[in-house]
Design a protein around this motif. Structure first.
Motif, PDB file in Angstrom:
ATOM      1  N   LEU A 224       0.805  -1.217   0.000  1.00  0.00           N
ATOM      2  CA  LEU A 224       0.000   0.000   0.000  1.00  0.00           C
ATOM      3  C   LEU A 224       0.840   1.269   0.000  1.00  0.00           C
ATOM      4  CD1 LEU A 224      -2.700  -1.000   2.647  1.00  0.00           C
ATOM      5  CD2 LEU A 224      -2.785  -1.278   0.159  1.00  0.00           C
ATOM      6  N   PHE A 225       1.993   1.207   0.649  1.00  0.00           N
ATOM      7  CA  PHE A 225       2.793   2.428   0.812  1.00  0.00           C
ATOM      8  C   PHE A 225       4.250   2.045   1.027  1.00  0.00           C
ATOM      9  CE2 PHE A 225       4.758   5.530   3.755  1.00  0.00           C
ATOM     10  CZ  PHE A 225       4.647   6.684   2.989  1.00  0.00           C
ATOM     11  N   CYS A 227       8.173   4.190   1.638  1.00  0.00           N
ATOM     12  CA  CYS A 227       8.943   5.435   1.675  1.00  0.00           C
ATOM     13  C   CYS A 227      10.366   5.120   2.108  1.00  0.00           C
ATOM     14  CB  CYS A 227       8.307   6.468   2.611  1.00  0.00           C
ATOM     15  SG  CYS A 227       8.359   6.042   4.357  1.00  0.00           S
ATOM     16  N   GLU A 243       8.448   8.669  -1.642  1.00  0.00           N
ATOM     17  CA  GLU A 243       7.232   8.109  -1.076  1.00  0.00           C
ATOM     18  C   GLU A 243       6.315   7.678  -2.217  1.00  0.00           C
ATOM     19  OE1 GLU A 243       5.231  10.773   1.521  1.00  0.00           O
ATOM     20  OE2 GLU A 243       6.934  11.050   2.874  1.00  0.00           O
ATOM     21  N   ASN A 245       2.405   5.831  -2.841  1.00  0.00           N
ATOM     22  CA  ASN A 245       1.149   5.244  -2.401  1.00  0.00           C
ATOM     23  C   ASN A 245       0.563   4.428  -3.546  1.00  0.00           C
ATOM     24  OD1 ASN A 245       0.161   6.449   0.399  1.00  0.00           O
ATOM     25  ND2 ASN A 245       1.153   8.118  -0.729  1.00  0.00           N
ATOM     26  N   TYR A 246       0.056   3.243  -3.216  1.00  0.00           N
ATOM     27  CA  TYR A 246      -0.521   2.360  -4.225  1.00  0.00           C
ATOM     28  C   TYR A 246      -2.014   2.175  -3.963  1.00  0.00           C
ATOM     29  CZ  TYR A 246       4.372   1.173  -5.156  1.00  0.00           C
ATOM     30  OH  TYR A 246       5.710   1.238  -5.456  1.00  0.00           O
ATOM     31  N   GLU A 247      -2.801   2.183  -5.036  1.00  0.00           N
ATOM     32  CA  GLU A 247      -4.237   1.962  -4.943  1.00  0.00           C
ATOM     33  C   GLU A 247      -4.617   0.770  -5.822  1.00  0.00           C
ATOM     34  OE1 GLU A 247      -6.380   5.525  -5.863  1.00  0.00           O
ATOM     35  OE2 GLU A 247      -5.162   6.784  -4.520  1.00  0.00           O
ATOM     36  N   SER A 257      -0.668   4.715  -8.746  1.00  0.00           N
ATOM     37  CA  SER A 257       0.428   4.963  -7.807  1.00  0.00           C
ATOM     38  C   SER A 257       0.731   6.459  -7.806  1.00  0.00           C
ATOM     39  CB  SER A 257       1.674   4.158  -8.184  1.00  0.00           C
ATOM     40  OG  SER A 257       2.193   4.568  -9.440  1.00  0.00           O
ATOM     41  N   LYS A 258       0.892   6.993  -6.611  1.00  0.00           N
ATOM     42  CA  LYS A 258       1.223   8.410  -6.449  1.00  0.00           C
ATOM     43  C   LYS A 258       2.593   8.500  -5.812  1.00  0.00           C
ATOM     44  CE  LYS A 258      -3.631   9.715  -5.825  1.00  0.00           C
ATOM     45  NZ  LYS A 258      -4.623  10.348  -4.911  1.00  0.00           N
ATOM     46  N   GLU A 259       3.525   9.138  -6.519  1.00  0.00           N
ATOM     47  CA  GLU A 259       4.924   9.174  -6.081  1.00  0.00           C
ATOM     48  C   GLU A 259       5.353  10.599  -5.749  1.00  0.00           C
ATOM     49  OE1 GLU A 259       9.381   8.127  -7.852  1.00  0.00           O
ATOM     50  OE2 GLU A 259       7.575   7.273  -8.773  1.00  0.00           O
TER      51      GLU A 259
END
Length: 313
Positions: A224-225, A227, A243, A245-247, A257-259
């Protein structure tokens, strides 16, 4: 020098996020390659080449091929005995010619008296013993000690475990000097399939803090995350590096994914086409906004037809 497949590296990374130490001997399965069902083979076509994976009917990886070009490729074979890995062979081919100088064979033997121990021998195809590792385990099958004997000397790695209020702390030492700690904390949901856990790994060099990595693993082992940070000893502060975040979709497929990388933000979205099997594996992945893609050709083991008893007249 051995070449390593980028896709295989990613799969190894995903497997190891759930382990206390990368020193453990792994058996890779269908699920480790983002596959489901009774998969027999999977050919992955990427922008750097092709990956080919073969599995037995127990879902264990038996062969992987990294194809860099029509004449350059690497083949790895896996053999098992009594449910454990017994042999792994890495064979490199350059210009369609076997390269014995960069090919290796790993052999594993198990001894259970007086304690569980696995011996790994790494041998070149030129019959030279390059390295020998011995892995020692406790009654819970957790690795507690590893002794490495190589051409540059002998090292001993120890693993100590401590229960905490929210999970467990593992401390790894190299020749008596702290090298890594992994603290695992669990969510409050009792069911193992729904339990979320966080792994915080701190790495040391010569006993001094260097880096920290934090991973959050959700239900069904979904990452999920993640960092990463580096430690500034002059200020005694952590400096964030990356960092992500995976959805996932309701079906458990990665969707976004938000990087955040040193202050720069980027988002990737994943679009899939699925095959028509019961397993519903994806056969094409498109990543936007760069529109990079990956395709997979998957074959499955055929289901055994049930035997119908025929009464004799």
């Amino acid at each position: 020098m051995l070449r390593i497949s980028p896709l295989l590296c990613f799969c190894l990374f995903i497997v190891l996020v759930s382990k206390l130490s990368a020193q453990e001997i792994e058996i890779f399965k269908v699920s480790d390659f983002d596959l489901r069902g009774n998969v027999k083979t999977c050919l992955v076509i990427t922008d750097y080449g092709k990956e080919e994976y073969h599995f037995d009917q127990q879902g264990r990886l038996t062969k992987s091929v990294t194809i860099f070009s029509d004449s350059d490729y690497e083949t790895t074979h896996y053999k098992y005995k009594n449910g454990l890995i017994s042999e792994r062979r890495i064979e490199n081919y350059l210009n369609d010619t076997f390269d014995s100088a960069t090919s290796l064979a790993n052999f594993y033997t198990l001894d259970t008296v007086p304690e569980r121990m696995v011996t790994e021998k790494i041998i070149s195809y030129e019959k030279e013993l390059l390295e020998q590792n011995r892995y020692y385990y406790d009654d819970s099958d957790r690795i507690i000690r590893m002794v490495r004997v190589g051409t540059d000397g002998t090292d001993e790695i120890t693993f100590e475990y401590e229960d905490t209020e929210e999970g467990e702390l593992m401390t790894q030492k190299l020749n008596g000097i702290i090298a890594k700690t992994v603290e695992t904390t669990y969510g409050k949901i009792d069911r193992d399939s729904l339990r979320q856990r966080t792994l915080e790994t701190k790495n040391y060099l010569n006993g001094e803090l260097t880096t920290r990595n934090r991973k959050v693993i959700g239900p069904q082992e979904k990452l999920l995350f993640i960092c990463s940070s580096i430690y500034d000893s002059s200020t005694e502060k952590w400096i964030s590096q990356e960092e992500i975040n995976y959805e996932y979709t309701e079906e458990g497929v990665l969707s976004k994914s938000k990087e955040k990388n040193r202050g720069l933000l980027s988002t990737k979205e994943y679009i899939y086409q699925f095959d028509g099997s019961e397993a519903k594996n994806w056969v094409k992945e498109i990543i936007t906004p760069n529109n990079t893609y990956k395709t997979r050709r998957i074959t499955y083991y055929k289901k055994e037809e049930p035997q119908i008893a025929v009464e004799k007249e």
